[in-house]
Design a protein around this motif. Structure first.
Motif, PDB file in Angstrom:
ATOM      1  N   TRP A  57     -38.243 -33.474 -90.963  1.00 56.65           N
ATOM      2  CA  TRP A  57     -39.346 -32.359 -90.874  1.00 56.65           C
ATOM      3  C   TRP A  57     -38.963 -31.650 -89.675  1.00 56.65           C
ATOM      4  CZ3 TRP A  57     -41.736 -29.116 -93.333  1.00 56.65           C
ATOM      5  CH2 TRP A  57     -43.122 -28.464 -92.732  1.00 56.65           C
ATOM      6  N   VAL A  58     -38.689 -32.609 -88.314  1.00 58.77           N
ATOM      7  CA  VAL A  58     -38.393 -31.771 -87.335  1.00 58.77           C
ATOM      8  C   VAL A  58     -37.135 -30.847 -87.229  1.00 58.77           C
ATOM      9  CG1 VAL A  58     -37.627 -32.390 -84.885  1.00 58.77           C
ATOM     10  CG2 VAL A  58     -39.455 -33.669 -85.969  1.00 58.77           C
ATOM     11  N   GLY A  59     -36.272 -31.387 -87.958  1.00 53.51           N
ATOM     12  CA  GLY A  59     -34.936 -30.566 -88.328  1.00 53.51           C
ATOM     13  C   GLY A  59     -35.229 -29.337 -89.007  1.00 53.51           C
ATOM     14  N   TYR A  60     -35.896 -29.678 -90.065  1.00 54.38           N
ATOM     15  CA  TYR A  60     -36.336 -28.355 -91.051  1.00 54.38           C
ATOM     16  C   TYR A  60     -36.825 -27.159 -90.119  1.00 54.38           C
ATOM     17  CZ  TYR A  60     -38.432 -25.519 -94.467  1.00 54.38           C
ATOM     18  OH  TYR A  60     -39.198 -24.381 -94.980  1.00 54.38           O
ATOM     19  N   LEU A  61     -37.863 -27.800 -89.241  1.00 57.36           N
ATOM     20  CA  LEU A  61     -38.591 -26.658 -88.415  1.00 57.36           C
ATOM     21  C   LEU A  61     -37.777 -25.912 -87.504  1.00 57.36           C
ATOM     22  CD1 LEU A  61     -41.996 -28.899 -87.721  1.00 57.36           C
ATOM     23  CD2 LEU A  61     -41.704 -26.863 -89.282  1.00 57.36           C
ATOM     24  N   LYS A  62     -36.932 -26.712 -86.713  1.00 54.28           N
ATOM     25  CA  LYS A  62     -35.998 -26.303 -85.778  1.00 54.28           C
ATOM     26  C   LYS A  62     -35.113 -25.118 -86.458  1.00 54.28           C
ATOM     27  CE  LYS A  62     -36.362 -29.803 -82.241  1.00 54.28           C
ATOM     28  NZ  LYS A  62     -35.534 -30.657 -81.467  1.00 54.28           N
ATOM     29  N   GLU A  63     -34.644 -25.593 -87.833  1.00 53.82           N
ATOM     30  CA  GLU A  63     -33.593 -24.868 -88.615  1.00 53.82           C
ATOM     31  C   GLU A  63     -34.273 -23.379 -89.032  1.00 53.82           C
ATOM     32  OE1 GLU A  63     -31.938 -25.271 -92.847  1.00 53.82           O
ATOM     33  OE2 GLU A  63     -31.384 -26.678 -91.721  1.00 53.82           O
ATOM     34  N   GLN A  64     -35.400 -23.304 -89.351  1.00 55.43           N
ATOM     35  CA  GLN A  64     -36.178 -22.122 -89.742  1.00 55.43           C
ATOM     36  C   GLN A  64     -36.380 -21.485 -88.639  1.00 55.43           C
ATOM     37  OE1 GLN A  64     -35.632 -22.613 -93.315  1.00 55.43           O
ATOM     38  NE2 GLN A  64     -37.328 -21.397 -93.324  1.00 55.43           N
ATOM     39  N   SER A  65     -36.948 -22.073 -87.449  1.00 59.09           N
ATOM     40  CA  SER A  65     -37.171 -21.220 -86.135  1.00 59.09           C
ATOM     41  C   SER A  65     -35.694 -20.696 -85.717  1.00 59.09           C
ATOM     42  CB  SER A  65     -37.550 -22.013 -85.083  1.00 59.09           C
ATOM     43  OG  SER A  65     -37.909 -21.470 -83.941  1.00 59.09           O
ATOM     44  N   ALA A  66     -34.666 -21.396 -85.875  1.00 59.47           N
ATOM     45  CA  ALA A  66     -33.542 -20.759 -85.384  1.00 59.47           C
ATOM     46  C   ALA A  66     -32.896 -19.604 -86.318  1.00 59.47           C
ATOM     47  CB  ALA A  66     -32.305 -22.081 -85.421  1.00 59.47           C
ATOM     48  N   ALA A  67     -33.288 -19.644 -87.372  1.00 56.17           N
ATOM     49  CA  ALA A  67     -32.695 -18.490 -88.553  1.00 56.17           C
ATOM     50  C   ALA A  67     -33.712 -17.386 -88.352  1.00 56.17           C
ATOM     51  CB  ALA A  67     -32.957 -19.100 -89.951  1.00 56.17           C
ATOM     52  N   ALA A  68     -34.931 -17.775 -87.991  1.00 53.53           N
ATOM     53  CA  ALA A  68     -35.785 -16.285 -87.407  1.00 53.53           C
ATOM     54  C   ALA A  68     -35.141 -15.860 -86.061  1.00 53.53           C
ATOM     55  CB  ALA A  68     -37.429 -17.100 -87.205  1.00 53.53           C
ATOM     56  N   LEU A  69     -35.022 -16.501 -85.080  1.00 53.70           N
ATOM     57  CA  LEU A  69     -34.514 -16.007 -83.960  1.00 53.70           C
ATOM     58  C   LEU A  69     -33.035 -15.161 -84.230  1.00 53.70           C
ATOM     59  CD1 LEU A  69     -35.457 -18.572 -81.370  1.00 53.70           C
ATOM     60  CD2 LEU A  69     -36.487 -16.377 -81.949  1.00 53.70           C
ATOM     61  N   ALA A  70     -32.029 -15.793 -85.119  1.00 51.03           N
ATOM     62  CA  ALA A  70     -30.986 -15.115 -85.500  1.00 51.03           C
ATOM     63  C   ALA A  70     -31.249 -14.077 -86.348  1.00 51.03           C
ATOM     64  CB  ALA A  70     -30.000 -15.933 -86.326  1.00 51.03           C
ATOM     65  N   GLN A  71     -32.148 -13.968 -86.864  1.00 52.24           N
ATOM     66  CA  GLN A  71     -32.680 -12.446 -87.765  1.00 52.24           C
ATOM     67  C   GLN A  71     -32.893 -11.450 -86.599  1.00 52.24           C
ATOM     68  OE1 GLN A  71     -34.938 -12.791 -91.539  1.00 52.24           O
ATOM     69  NE2 GLN A  71     -36.130 -11.074 -90.382  1.00 52.24           N
ATOM     70  N   ALA A  72     -33.784 -11.894 -85.782  1.00 51.32           N
ATOM     71  CA  ALA A  72     -34.159 -10.865 -84.669  1.00 51.32           C
ATOM     72  C   ALA A  72     -33.242 -10.315 -83.782  1.00 51.32           C
ATOM     73  CB  ALA A  72     -35.009 -11.809 -83.680  1.00 51.32           C
ATOM     74  N   GLY A  73     -32.074 -11.228 -83.728  1.00 50.56           N
ATOM     75  CA  GLY A  73     -30.909 -10.957 -82.794  1.00 50.56           C
ATOM     76  C   GLY A  73     -30.011  -9.892 -83.440  1.00 50.56           C
ATOM     77  N   GLU A  74     -30.225  -9.940 -85.005  1.00 52.96           N
ATOM     78  CA  GLU A  74     -29.382  -8.978 -85.438  1.00 52.96           C
ATOM     79  C   GLU A  74     -30.268  -7.519 -85.625  1.00 52.96           C
ATOM     80  OE1 GLU A  74     -26.409  -9.218 -86.892  1.00 52.96           O
ATOM     81  OE2 GLU A  74     -26.443 -11.255 -85.942  1.00 52.96           O
ATOM     82  N   ARG A  75     -31.653  -7.841 -85.743  1.00 53.37           N
ATOM     83  CA  ARG A  75     -32.510  -6.564 -85.784  1.00 53.37           C
ATOM     84  C   ARG A  75     -32.260  -5.898 -84.273  1.00 53.37           C
ATOM     85  NH1 ARG A  75     -33.414  -3.521 -88.424  1.00 53.37           N
ATOM     86  NH2 ARG A  75     -35.670  -3.014 -87.824  1.00 53.37           N
ATOM     87  N   LEU A  76     -32.160  -6.493 -83.317  1.00 53.18           N
ATOM     88  CA  LEU A  76     -32.193  -5.956 -82.266  1.00 53.18           C
ATOM     89  C   LEU A  76     -31.069  -4.676 -82.064  1.00 53.18           C
ATOM     90  CD1 LEU A  76     -32.797  -8.700 -79.344  1.00 53.18           C
ATOM     91  CD2 LEU A  76     -34.133  -6.606 -80.065  1.00 53.18           C
ATOM     92  N   GLY A  77     -29.903  -4.947 -82.711  1.00 53.61           N
ATOM     93  CA  GLY A  77     -28.761  -4.054 -82.601  1.00 53.61           C
ATOM     94  C   GLY A  77     -29.369  -2.787 -83.272  1.00 53.61           C
TER      95      GLY A  77
END
Length: 302
Positions: A57-77
């Motif tokens: 569960w911890v791994g899943y939460l961190k994975e989802q959070s990392a994916a959200a931040l990766a999406q944010a990074g792409e949006r910043l461009g």
């Protein structure tokens, strides 16, 4: 405030996250602010053994959070902010607003930016659980984006309007508002809503005289406030007293062109140097057609 503003944007992979990111990016472009994008995810759940947690569960939460931040990074461009110029933080907390307060403390952020709760009207701000936690305890100003802001964000800010009523402890928030305007190179408009209670004309023969006296006092108070905001001569300040019935209806009569930011002050009943949204400020936040900056009582910014 320090020389360089540090902005924290609360991001989730949905419309409110996109709205917050668009508003934070506009700030970063306009001020050269240091931008941190944070995703607050739930903490781990207790598992079978005492003190243990479910690793999957911890791994899943961190994975989802990392994916959200990766999406944010792409949006910043697309928002004209280089990904390399932003920092990204994952943070675990049961309350997303309280989690953002913790991240703001860790990163030295002087401003927290979030989007509207998804249930709100387009072009307006709805206060959900994240905003409620921030608006009743943040030690730094909170900037809220209306729903749909990412699709309609202007190229730049045009003016800072401050909703003002004279009372104790207003000079420090006014100084913060003035500093914010200077950072963005914005003129300031101080607005006092002079509210006539419903039914007043029916009960008082000289109701118009009462309103005129209120307007005259508001103009005196506004002149005093303008002196505080524009004390160093670096900010252009104008004032406006607007009569009407009810906060939402009266605020609707105030001109708010694209690029406007509306600032309001925390309740006098709240803790010093913390954001605490009172009844009147809450009505302003919900009625505003533009981003709203909520200032802590007594200042309280970095």
């Amino acid at each position: 405030m320090s020389d360089r503003l540090r902005v924290l944007a609360g991001y989730s992979p949905d419309d409110r996250g996109e709205d917050a990111l668009a508003l934070a990016a506009l700030l970063a472009r306009g001020t050269g602010a240091a931008l941190t994008v944070a995703n607050v995810h739930p903490p781990a759940w207790p598992a079978r053994g005492p003190g243990s947690v479910d690793a999957e569960w911890v791994g899943y939460l961190k994975e989802q959070s990392a994916a959200a931040l990766a999406q944010a990074g792409e949006r910043l461009g697309a928002l004209k902010v280089a990904k390399k110029d932003a920092a990204f933080r994952q943070h675990a907390h049961r309350g997303s607003g309280r989690g953002l307060i913790e991240v703001a403390g860790e990163t030295g952020a002087g401003l927290i930016v979030i989007g509207s709760a998804p249930r709100g009207r387009r072009g307006r701000i709805a206060i959900g659980s994240t905003a409620d936690q921030l608006l009743h305890g943040s030690p730094v100003p909170v900037l809220l984006a209306p729903r749909g802001y990412a699709e309609e964000a202007p190229e730049r800010f045009g003016r800072l309007t401050v909703a003002y009523w004279r009372r104790r402890d207003t000079e420090a928030p006014l100084a913060v508002a003035g500093a914010f305007a200077r950072r963005l190179g914005l003129p300031v408009r101080l607005v006092t809503l002079v509210l006539r209670p419903p039914g007043l004309p029916a009960r008082f023969l000289r109701a118009d005289d009462v309103v005129q006296r209120q307007l005259a006092q508001a103009e005196k108070d506004l002149a005093h406030a303008a002196g505080v905001v524009g004390a160093d001569g670096a900010v252009e300040v104008r004032t406006e007293a607007v009569p009407g019935v009810g906060i939402a209806k009266t605020l609707g009569a105030v001109d708010m062109p694209p690029g406007e930011v509306l600032a309001c002050m925390s309740s006098h009943d709240g803790p010093l140097r913390k954001v605490f949204l009172g009844e009147s400020a809450g009505k302003i936040v919900r009625a505003a057609p533009c981003p709203v900056l909520v200032l802590p009582r007594g200042g309280g910014t970095r």
